[in-house]
Design an enzyme around this catalytic site. Sequence first.
Site, PDB file in Angstrom:
ATOM      1  N   PHE A  13       0.828  -1.211   0.000  1.00  0.00           N
ATOM      2  CA  PHE A  13       0.000   0.000   0.000  1.00  0.00           C
ATOM      3  C   PHE A  13       0.869   1.272   0.000  1.00  0.00           C
ATOM      4  O   PHE A  13       0.861   2.050  -0.973  1.00  0.00           O
ATOM      5  CB  PHE A  13      -0.937  -0.074   1.226  1.00  0.00           C
ATOM      6  CG  PHE A  13      -1.490   1.219   1.699  1.00  0.00           C
ATOM      7  CD1 PHE A  13      -2.056   2.143   0.812  1.00  0.00           C
ATOM      8  CD2 PHE A  13      -1.469   1.533   3.059  1.00  0.00           C
ATOM      9  CE1 PHE A  13      -2.579   3.350   1.275  1.00  0.00           C
ATOM     10  CE2 PHE A  13      -1.998   2.725   3.523  1.00  0.00           C
ATOM     11  CZ  PHE A  13      -2.544   3.634   2.630  1.00  0.00           C
ATOM     12  N   THR A  37       1.666  -9.755   1.002  1.00  0.00           N
ATOM     13  CA  THR A  37       0.441  -8.948   1.130  1.00  0.00           C
ATOM     14  C   THR A  37       0.369  -7.895   0.032  1.00  0.00           C
ATOM     15  O   THR A  37      -0.705  -7.378  -0.255  1.00  0.00           O
ATOM     16  CB  THR A  37       0.356  -8.230   2.500  1.00  0.00           C
ATOM     17  OG1 THR A  37       1.526  -7.427   2.666  1.00  0.00           O
ATOM     18  CG2 THR A  37       0.238  -9.211   3.639  1.00  0.00           C
ATOM     19  N   ILE A  82       2.602  -6.777   8.899  1.00  0.00           N
ATOM     20  CA  ILE A  82       1.927  -5.639   9.559  1.00  0.00           C
ATOM     21  C   ILE A  82       0.659  -6.043  10.324  1.00  0.00           C
ATOM     22  O   ILE A  82      -0.035  -5.195  10.855  1.00  0.00           O
ATOM     23  CB  ILE A  82       1.555  -4.543   8.541  1.00  0.00           C
ATOM     24  CG1 ILE A  82       0.456  -5.018   7.575  1.00  0.00           C
ATOM     25  CG2 ILE A  82       2.760  -4.056   7.779  1.00  0.00           C
ATOM     26  CD1 ILE A  82      -0.347  -3.869   7.004  1.00  0.00           C
ATOM     27  N   TYR A 147       4.161  -7.048  17.320  1.00  0.00           N
ATOM     28  CA  TYR A 147       4.418  -6.176  16.161  1.00  0.00           C
ATOM     29  C   TYR A 147       5.115  -4.886  16.613  1.00  0.00           C
ATOM     30  O   TYR A 147       6.129  -4.480  16.035  1.00  0.00           O
ATOM     31  CB  TYR A 147       3.095  -5.866  15.460  1.00  0.00           C
ATOM     32  CG  TYR A 147       3.162  -4.752  14.436  1.00  0.00           C
ATOM     33  CD1 TYR A 147       3.801  -4.931  13.211  1.00  0.00           C
ATOM     34  CD2 TYR A 147       2.575  -3.514  14.692  1.00  0.00           C
ATOM     35  CE1 TYR A 147       3.859  -3.907  12.274  1.00  0.00           C
ATOM     36  CE2 TYR A 147       2.623  -2.483  13.758  1.00  0.00           C
ATOM     37  CZ  TYR A 147       3.267  -2.685  12.556  1.00  0.00           C
ATOM     38  OH  TYR A 147       3.325  -1.661  11.641  1.00  0.00           O
ATOM     39  N   PHE A 205     -16.333  -1.682  17.142  1.00  0.00           N
ATOM     40  CA  PHE A 205     -16.033  -2.442  18.357  1.00  0.00           C
ATOM     41  C   PHE A 205     -16.013  -1.495  19.567  1.00  0.00           C
ATOM     42  O   PHE A 205     -15.462  -0.405  19.487  1.00  0.00           O
ATOM     43  CB  PHE A 205     -14.688  -3.166  18.207  1.00  0.00           C
ATOM     44  CG  PHE A 205     -14.724  -4.216  17.123  1.00  0.00           C
ATOM     45  CD1 PHE A 205     -15.313  -5.446  17.353  1.00  0.00           C
ATOM     46  CD2 PHE A 205     -14.200  -3.951  15.856  1.00  0.00           C
ATOM     47  CE1 PHE A 205     -15.370  -6.411  16.359  1.00  0.00           C
ATOM     48  CE2 PHE A 205     -14.248  -4.917  14.852  1.00  0.00           C
ATOM     49  CZ  PHE A 205     -14.838  -6.145  15.104  1.00  0.00           C
TER      50      PHE A 205
END
Length: 308
Positions: A13, A37, A82, A147, A205
Amino acid sequence: MTRHVLVTGGAGFIGSNLVDALLDEGREVTVLDDLSTGSRHNLVGALNRGARLINGSIGDRDAIAKAMRPVPDTVFHLAAQIDVRRAVADPEHDAKVNLLGTIAVLEGARAAGVRRIVLASTGGAIYGDAETIPTPETAEPRPLSPYAASKAAAESYCMLYSRLYGLECFTLRLANVYGPRQDPRGEAGVIALFCANETGVATVFGDGRQTRDFVYVGDVVDAFVRAGNDIRNGMCNISTGRETSVLALAAAVGLEPDFRPERPGEIRRSCLDPSLARRLLGWTARTSLQEGLALTSTAAATRPARPA
Ligand SMILES: NC(=O)c1ccc[n+]([C@@H]2O[C@H](COP(=O)([O-])OP(=O)(O)OC[C@H]3O[C@@H](n4cnc5c(N)ncnc54)[C@H](O)[C@@H]3O)[C@@H](O)[C@H]2O)c1
């Protein structure tokens, strides 16, 4: 300064948007990406403009050596695992890509005689639940996930290589980046999910009052280009300094919230102070959230379907 630069993770991205900007600058660009990805699809325009794609891993010394011939002036290191949930489920894999992969890139850079590395790090994750909002770079890192910990360790290795071997190193601690080419599948940013939503209802959420600092990818790419052209070692946040709640975001995109139970471990407030980036790089985020959302929605609507 040579014209050649290397972008690891350049099919992803942020990386693919950066590749386009570097080509605009007249740079010769090599991309090293294992397409785990990322996608060749993101690079179609860049490949037509002469960019070179090496389909390989940052864990593979031979692939790194190949990507560093001819020797790049600057390495933009964006390749990473990621996915925070995957990192929690498999911290060894996360460390393999984000830490050992970074060390392999640094070793390759040292061996090849690269001058400068620009590292993509994460302010959103590294500061955890920070006491000061907007959070400055002086805040103590408090990783809340493997991460975040692997990214903090990668930062530390970059600084080490700078001290040991004189490799110039600049780290960008990115806030929550959004914009065209962000994949709405997997653990994408909430904006990519909301912009790809065709149901009119957004899953939210918790109470939806958790906040994030959303920074547009075009502005982030500008920061990378500036950091690549600089000559200093350093580190700074790349952010807007503005907090937006998930509820406000859903409303801005025109979605009705559908509340679900809060996810454990989620950071409550995230907003990073961007003033050091202004002082060091002359950088500020120029794109308002409203403009960025419009650009993202238009790109999503006009983009040809991507192969799964
Ligand atoms: N998107 C955000 O909001 C955000 C925020 C903070 C930091 N970052 C950092 O920015 C960088 C780019 O993130 P992105 O959002 O573009 O993600 P992305 O997944 O789109 O890009 C990562 C790229 O790295 C590649 N990659 C993964 N493992 C690899 C390996 N072993 N060898 C070679 N290539 C590999 C992937 O195929 C992909 O193209 C990452 O370092 C990420 O940690 C992103």
